[in-house]
Write an enzyme that holds these catalytic residues in place. Structure first.
Site, PDB file in Angstrom:
ATOM      1  N   LYS A 126       0.828  -1.202   0.000  1.00 41.22           N
ATOM      2  CA  LYS A 126       0.000   0.000   0.000  1.00 41.22           C
ATOM      3  C   LYS A 126       0.868   1.261   0.000  1.00 41.22           C
ATOM      4  O   LYS A 126       0.652   2.176  -0.797  1.00 41.22           O
ATOM      5  CB  LYS A 126      -0.956  -0.023   1.178  1.00 41.22           C
ATOM      6  CG  LYS A 126      -1.944  -1.197   1.103  1.00 41.22           C
ATOM      7  CD  LYS A 126      -2.787  -1.315   2.329  1.00 41.22           C
ATOM      8  CE  LYS A 126      -3.784  -2.472   2.192  1.00 41.22           C
ATOM      9  NZ  LYS A 126      -3.143  -3.798   2.115  1.00 41.22           N
ATOM     10  N   LYS A 161      -8.175   1.207   5.294  1.00 43.76           N
ATOM     11  CA  LYS A 161      -7.629  -0.147   5.333  1.00 43.76           C
ATOM     12  C   LYS A 161      -6.303  -0.176   6.070  1.00 43.76           C
ATOM     13  O   LYS A 161      -5.538   0.797   6.036  1.00 43.76           O
ATOM     14  CB  LYS A 161      -7.469  -0.712   3.916  1.00 43.76           C
ATOM     15  CG  LYS A 161      -6.742   0.169   2.920  1.00 43.76           C
ATOM     16  CD  LYS A 161      -6.870  -0.437   1.517  1.00 43.76           C
ATOM     17  CE  LYS A 161      -6.319   0.479   0.449  1.00 43.76           C
ATOM     18  NZ  LYS A 161      -6.441  -0.096  -0.902  1.00 43.76           N
ATOM     19  N   ARG A 215      -6.315  -6.725 -11.577  1.00 42.93           N
ATOM     20  CA  ARG A 215      -4.952  -7.162 -11.302  1.00 42.93           C
ATOM     21  C   ARG A 215      -4.171  -7.200 -12.616  1.00 42.93           C
ATOM     22  O   ARG A 215      -4.514  -7.916 -13.543  1.00 42.93           O
ATOM     23  CB  ARG A 215      -4.958  -8.536 -10.634  1.00 42.93           C
ATOM     24  CG  ARG A 215      -3.614  -9.235 -10.550  1.00 42.93           C
ATOM     25  CD  ARG A 215      -2.548  -8.462  -9.776  1.00 42.93           C
ATOM     26  NE  ARG A 215      -2.931  -8.107  -8.431  1.00 42.93           N
ATOM     27  CZ  ARG A 215      -2.802  -8.916  -7.373  1.00 42.93           C
ATOM     28  NH1 ARG A 215      -2.307 -10.132  -7.532  1.00 42.93           N
ATOM     29  NH2 ARG A 215      -3.159  -8.496  -6.179  1.00 42.93           N
ATOM     30  N   ARG A 230     -11.628  -8.233 -10.873  1.00 39.76           N
ATOM     31  CA  ARG A 230     -12.311  -8.929  -9.779  1.00 39.76           C
ATOM     32  C   ARG A 230     -13.510  -8.075  -9.379  1.00 39.76           C
ATOM     33  O   ARG A 230     -13.359  -7.024  -8.754  1.00 39.76           O
ATOM     34  CB  ARG A 230     -11.331  -9.145  -8.632  1.00 39.76           C
ATOM     35  CG  ARG A 230     -10.179 -10.081  -9.040  1.00 39.76           C
ATOM     36  CD  ARG A 230      -8.954  -9.931  -8.176  1.00 39.76           C
ATOM     37  NE  ARG A 230      -8.373  -8.603  -8.294  1.00 39.76           N
ATOM     38  CZ  ARG A 230      -7.298  -8.195  -7.616  1.00 39.76           C
ATOM     39  NH1 ARG A 230      -6.706  -9.011  -6.782  1.00 39.76           N
ATOM     40  NH2 ARG A 230      -6.831  -6.973  -7.766  1.00 39.76           N
ATOM     41  N   ARG A 238     -15.747  -4.724  -2.059  1.00 40.76           N
ATOM     42  CA  ARG A 238     -14.383  -5.242  -2.067  1.00 40.76           C
ATOM     43  C   ARG A 238     -14.178  -6.127  -3.287  1.00 40.76           C
ATOM     44  O   ARG A 238     -14.909  -7.100  -3.479  1.00 40.76           O
ATOM     45  CB  ARG A 238     -14.084  -6.025  -0.791  1.00 40.76           C
ATOM     46  CG  ARG A 238     -14.116  -5.198   0.474  1.00 40.76           C
ATOM     47  CD  ARG A 238     -13.895  -6.075   1.695  1.00 40.76           C
ATOM     48  NE  ARG A 238     -14.975  -7.046   1.864  1.00 40.76           N
ATOM     49  CZ  ARG A 238     -14.942  -8.042   2.766  1.00 40.76           C
ATOM     50  NH1 ARG A 238     -13.895  -8.182   3.554  1.00 40.76           N
ATOM     51  NH2 ARG A 238     -15.964  -8.858   2.862  1.00 40.76           N
ATOM     52  N   ASP A 278      -2.704  -3.409  -8.591  1.00 40.23           N
ATOM     53  CA  ASP A 278      -4.153  -3.354  -8.442  1.00 40.23           C
ATOM     54  C   ASP A 278      -4.631  -1.985  -8.911  1.00 40.23           C
ATOM     55  O   ASP A 278      -4.133  -0.949  -8.453  1.00 40.23           O
ATOM     56  CB  ASP A 278      -4.564  -3.583  -6.991  1.00 40.23           C
ATOM     57  CG  ASP A 278      -4.369  -5.028  -6.561  1.00 40.23           C
ATOM     58  OD1 ASP A 278      -4.144  -5.882  -7.436  1.00 40.23           O
ATOM     59  OD2 ASP A 278      -4.456  -5.295  -5.351  1.00 40.23           O
ATOM     60  N   GLU A 286      -2.737  -0.455  -5.266  1.00 39.75           N
ATOM     61  CA  GLU A 286      -1.759  -1.263  -4.530  1.00 39.75           C
ATOM     62  C   GLU A 286      -0.730  -1.825  -5.500  1.00 39.75           C
ATOM     63  O   GLU A 286      -1.005  -1.986  -6.691  1.00 39.75           O
ATOM     64  CB  GLU A 286      -2.429  -2.412  -3.766  1.00 39.75           C
ATOM     65  CG  GLU A 286      -3.363  -1.968  -2.656  1.00 39.75           C
ATOM     66  CD  GLU A 286      -3.883  -3.118  -1.800  1.00 39.75           C
ATOM     67  OE1 GLU A 286      -3.395  -4.265  -1.960  1.00 39.75           O
ATOM     68  OE2 GLU A 286      -4.778  -2.877  -0.974  1.00 39.75           O
ATOM     69  N   ASN A 288       1.659  -5.196  -5.422  1.00 39.48           N
ATOM     70  CA  ASN A 288       1.921  -6.445  -4.702  1.00 39.48           C
ATOM     71  C   ASN A 288       3.187  -7.103  -5.224  1.00 39.48           C
ATOM     72  O   ASN A 288       3.288  -7.413  -6.420  1.00 39.48           O
ATOM     73  CB  ASN A 288       0.747  -7.412  -4.890  1.00 39.48           C
ATOM     74  CG  ASN A 288      -0.529  -6.866  -4.285  1.00 39.48           C
ATOM     75  OD1 ASN A 288      -0.823  -7.097  -3.129  1.00 39.48           O
ATOM     76  ND2 ASN A 288      -1.288  -6.121  -5.079  1.00 39.48           N
TER      77      ASN A 288
END
Length: 321
Positions: A126, A161, A215, A230, A238, A278, A286, A288
């Site tokens: 993040k 978050k 993603r 997603r 979410r 993301d 984000e 990852n």
């Protein structure tokens, strides 16, 4: 050339091979004839200044009824391996950090670790997005309730978050005037003698989440030409598969390719061969790098072979040493 590949991961008997990206990587390495050495974090140790592990050679099959075979344990110095995949899932706790210290020693001894251990520690998924403010929605990171409240007052609807969460856990969508605002903020930052104990992130809520949290995978600085959207379940905001989101593979858009171009040079400079961005709407949310997922879902729908692309990148680095 056959390279010796190690993998540090969660117990292989507990994975779901239909969606496990680490398993895709193992299949790709085995297809090249590379011997694979399986480890869990508890198998790593240091003795006489050398990083070693109790390893077991691994064979895999794309069969849900029996997907792996392990040989008898043997202790190896990680320097005897050509490369190690660090694929342990979060939580990103101190045990994870200690493991990166050991892997960094192995890296110094000549073993290529994917992704670079130092970057695994430094690049929180993040917080790392703040290096690219032109790609991100408005956000703040704070452990002060007044800062978070001011951000909510400015943007009227936000997402809160924790910095160490995964899978959509402890993510809250908050509107101005929500009577639960204080409880949510206190739960995230903690309160001790009137002050917060933990940092959290607040981002402006992006209504584009209804079209999916996308993603985008990057292999050695190059974006995969398809993304996995997603799409939240009914009544959810979410976009996490673990939270019931529905997956849909789409071609990469011009905006998504542009975001990848902003981030990829920094990833390469930091030794990151495999990352997952993301993106909600037009905005990066984000980055990852611990154990990015979605290889198998994208491959099945698009005919790509992302794990083989990663093995090609690893092989190029090893042959250039």
């Amino acid at each position: 050339m056959k390279y010796k590949l190690g993998v540090v991961m969660d117990p292989i008997g507990s994975i779901k091979i239909s969606k496990d990206s680490s398993f895709a990587m193992l299949l790709a390495a085995q297809a090249r004839g590379w011997p694979i050495y399986y480890m869990e974090i508890a198998d790593l140790f240091v003795a006489d200044g050398e990083v070693r592990a109790q390893t077991r050679q691994l064979r895999v099959r794309d069969d849900p009824h029996g997907w792996f075979e392990l040989e008898a344990p043997e202790t190896l110095a990680l320097a005897e391996l050509d490369a190690v995949l660090m694929r342990k899932d979060p939580p990103f706790d101190m045990e994870y950090v200690y493991a990166t210290y050991l892997l960094e020693l192995a890296e110094a001894a000549g073993c290529r670790v994917v992704n670079a251990p130092r970057t695994l520690r430094d690049a929180n998924e993040k917080v790392f997005t703040t290096h690219f403010p032109h790609c991100c929605p408005p956000l703040v990171i704070s452990r002060r309730a007044d800062v978070l409240r001011a951000f909510l007052a400015e943007h009227e609807e936000i997402v809160l978050k924790p910095l160490d969460g995964m899978g959509g856990r402890s993510i809250f969508r908050v509107r101005r005037g929500d009577p639960n605002t204080s409880v949510i903020i206190e739960a995230l930052i903690g309160v001790s003698r009137g002050a917060g104990e933990r940092f959290c992130m607040a981002q402006r809520f992006l209504p584009e989440i209804a079209d999916g949290d996308k993603r985008l995978l990057i292999v050695d600085g190059e974006p995969v030409p398809y993304v996995l959207a997603r799409i939240p379940a009914a009544g959810e905001s979410r976009g996490n598969l673990a939270a019931g989101a529905r997956a849909e593979v789409r071609p990469i858009s011009a905006r998504e390719r542009w975001i990848a171009a902003q981030v990829a040079p920094e990833l390469k400079a930091r030794g990151v061969l495999f990352a997952g961005l993301d993106i909600i709407g037009d905005w990066l949310t984000e980055i990852n790098i611990t154990s990015p997922t979605c290889i198998r879902e994208i491959d099945r729908a698009s005919g790509t072979d992302i794990a083989q692309d990663l093995m090609t990148a690893i092989e190029a680095q090893l042959s250039a040493r």
